[in-house]
Design an enzyme around this catalytic site. Structure first.
Site, mmCIF file in Angstrom:
data_model
loop_
_atom_site.group_PDB
_atom_site.id
_atom_site.type_symbol
_atom_site.label_atom_id
_atom_site.label_comp_id
_atom_site.label_asym_id
_atom_site.label_seq_id
_atom_site.Cartn_x
_atom_site.Cartn_y
_atom_site.Cartn_z
ATOM 1 N N THR B 54 90.590 58.570 84.703
ATOM 2 C CA THR B 54 91.684 57.689 85.059
ATOM 3 C C THR B 54 91.206 56.697 86.114
ATOM 4 O O THR B 54 90.361 57.020 86.951
ATOM 5 C CB THR B 54 92.945 58.474 85.488
ATOM 6 O OG1 THR B 54 94.027 57.555 85.665
ATOM 7 C CG2 THR B 54 92.723 59.281 86.749
ATOM 8 N N GLU B 55 91.712 55.459 86.038
ATOM 9 C CA GLU B 55 91.126 54.337 86.770
ATOM 10 C C GLU B 55 91.098 54.539 88.278
ATOM 11 O O GLU B 55 90.250 53.994 88.976
ATOM 12 C CB GLU B 55 91.904 53.039 86.476
ATOM 13 C CG GLU B 55 91.822 52.544 85.053
ATOM 14 C CD GLU B 55 93.008 53.023 84.229
ATOM 15 O OE1 GLU B 55 93.178 54.254 84.102
ATOM 16 O OE2 GLU B 55 93.755 52.176 83.727
ATOM 17 N N ASN B 56 92.080 55.287 88.801
ATOM 18 C CA ASN B 56 92.152 55.436 90.250
ATOM 19 C C ASN B 56 91.198 56.495 90.796
ATOM 20 O O ASN B 56 91.331 56.900 91.947
ATOM 21 C CB ASN B 56 93.593 55.727 90.694
ATOM 22 C CG ASN B 56 94.186 56.932 90.000
ATOM 23 O OD1 ASN B 56 94.118 57.040 88.788
ATOM 24 N ND2 ASN B 56 94.753 57.835 90.767
ATOM 25 N N GLY B 57 90.215 56.900 89.999
ATOM 26 C CA GLY B 57 89.121 57.667 90.568
ATOM 27 C C GLY B 57 89.131 59.155 90.354
ATOM 28 O O GLY B 57 88.774 59.914 91.255
ATOM 29 N N SER B 96 84.657 53.958 89.613
ATOM 30 C CA SER B 96 85.519 54.222 88.472
ATOM 31 C C SER B 96 85.377 53.130 87.410
ATOM 32 O O SER B 96 85.292 53.420 86.210
ATOM 33 C CB SER B 96 86.971 54.310 88.938
ATOM 34 O OG SER B 96 87.807 54.638 87.854
#
Lengths: 239, 230
Positions: B54-57, B96
């Site tokens: 997921t993009e937020n790490g 990310s």
């Protein structure tokens, strides 16, 4: 080299009108709510700082944090990837009334622009946004048969970030997914102010666990038991 | 053909998600876009070991926590609370998106307003009104080894979503490789839609009539069969 300051009010006291301010966090995760609220309190008492440019992934939620800054009228411009969210009325109203400027940046490009600023790289090429309206006016170039867009680095005067553990020389760790933009913003601002949930002496963080080395951090202020933005939004708290 | 009704044969979102999930390979790293694509994780076939990004790490997140057990520092890009699977990791936003653009993900699945026959995707805004928001969509379409879309075959008012050229603002150029719709599975190769599967109970002519660009056939067209009870 003790970088600690005892209160959040003192920590943010130098931020002037017109400053470009990075604020860490992704939604409520890793958002330095106490630093933001100290800035709002100062504005309400003194009328300053105003005309701020704020850099964050989002544009605030509910009636607290960045949304409260916007509602208070301190923010002239947002640089972000996703201003639209379920409780983003503060930004939406100002934006649709033409009272706040928006620079919309793809999320990965936003992260890399901030990282590049911290790494001394003035510009870079990315495939993201090529052929879209967000690339209009930007130089493009072909490498190895594929098209790329040139993006400039993104610096700030100040960064407000949130760490989990911090020592007095500025070494930081982060909690869970609260890391997100925080380590990047720490690198990209002239002055980086970190609120930490647990302040320790040098040596109190295992060097192997340090995520942001203290070199990138100028001010450390302890906020034990920090508030969580999402919890505040869900309980309808307004600052 | 005149009394043919799409809604009699169209798959539900859950059925589309189920079909897309069948193509997720064992051992792959996958990003599922916010909203509809997230549903695909529910139908991951048993025995396949898949790591979600997921993009937020976060890599290696699992199911949503029980209500009341959320930790709001542990969320996905849709700002929903998540849990971690053994072997999960955290990283900052630049790492990310290095995973995304750097070609390290095997699959990204997104939603769509329109997909063009050359693989152009429009999925971030419909017009120039309102507050624009792009998030990570323009990054996610670049770099993953396969970029797939899950979508209804037509809009709510019956207009084709598979088109010759997108009229809505683009998210990315020539980036989509496969489309899972409520009526068909379509690959994009050399600037053309190649029909791989279609729902039984619909002829090729009927499917073509609700598609905005030519559907090419290259070999067999299989029946798009999914569990009935989804």
């Amino acid at each position: 080299m003790d970088k600690t300051i005892s209160t959040v009010a003192e920590a943010i006291a130098e931020i002037p009108d017109g400053a470009q301010v990075m604020i860490g966090g992704f939604g409520g995760s890793g958002a330095p709510i106490e630093l933001i609220h100290a800035l709002i309190d100062r504005f309400r008492e003194t009328g300053s700082p105003k005309n701020l440019t704020v850099i964050n992934n989002n544009a605030g939620n509910g009636g607290i944090g960045i949304a409260a800054m916007i509602k208070a009228g301190m923010v002239a411009k947002m640089i972000c990837s996703f201003p639209r969210s379920s409780n983003a009325e503060a930004f939406n109203e100002k934006y649709l009334a033409g009272e706040i400027e928006l620079e919309l940046v793809p999320q990965g490009t936003l992260a890399e622009r901030i990282r590049a600023a911290g790494a001394g790289i003035p510009a870079f090429y990315t495939p993201s946004s090529f052929g879209t309206e967000l690339a209009i006016g930007k130089p493009t170039e072909e490498f190895d048969g594929k098209m790329y867009v040139r993006e400039r680095c993104l610096k700030a005067d100040f960064a407000l970030i949130k760490g989990q553990m911090g020592d007095t020389v500025g070494n930081l760790t982060y909690r869970l997914a609260g890391r997100n933009f925080n380590p990047l913003m720490a690198m990209a601002a002239t002055k980086t102010i970190a609120q930490v949930s647990e302040l320790v002496a040098p040596g109190g963080i295992n060097p192997e666990q340090v995520i942001t080395p203290g070199l990138f951090v100028d001010v450390v202020v302890e906020v034990a038991h920090p508030q969580q933005e999402e919890v505040l939004v869900r309980t309808g708290v307004v600052h | 053909m005149s009394d043919f009704n799409i809604s009699d044969v169209a798959l539900s979102n859950a059925q589309i998600a189920w079909r897309a999930a069948q193509d997720i390979e064992d051992g792959s790293y996958v990003n599922l876009g916010i909203g509809f694509p997230e549903m695909i994780a529910k139908f991951q076939p048993e025995g396949r070991d898949v790591t979600y990004h997921t993009e937020n790490g976060v890599l290696g997140f699992g199911k949503a926590p029980l209500e009341g057990e959320e930790d709001w520092d542990l969320i996905n890009a849709g700002k929903k609370a998540i849990t971690l699977n053994p072997g999960a990791s955290f990283f900052h936003h630049a790492d990310s998106f290095a995973m995304v653009r750097g070609g390290h993900l095997d699959l990204a699945v997104l939603g769509a307003y329109q997909i063009a026959q050359n693989g152009d995707l429009a999925n971030w805004r419909v017009g120039s009104k309102g507050v624009p928001a792009v998030g990570g969509a323009m990054d996610l379409v670049h770099g993953a080894k396969r970029v797939a879309v899950v979508t209804d075959h037509v809009t709510k008012d019956g207009k084709p979503k598979l088109v010759e050229a997108c009229t809505f603002p683009l998210t990315g150029v020539a980036c989509v490789t496969r489309v899972y719709t409520s009526l068909a599975v379509v690959d994009i190769e050399d600037g053309k839609f190649i029909l791989r599967e279609k729902v039984p109970g619909m002829t090729l002519a009927q499917l073509q009539a609700v598609t905005g660009a030519t559907l090419h056939v290259d070999g067999d067209v299989a029946d798009l069969n999914v569990p009935e009870d989804l």
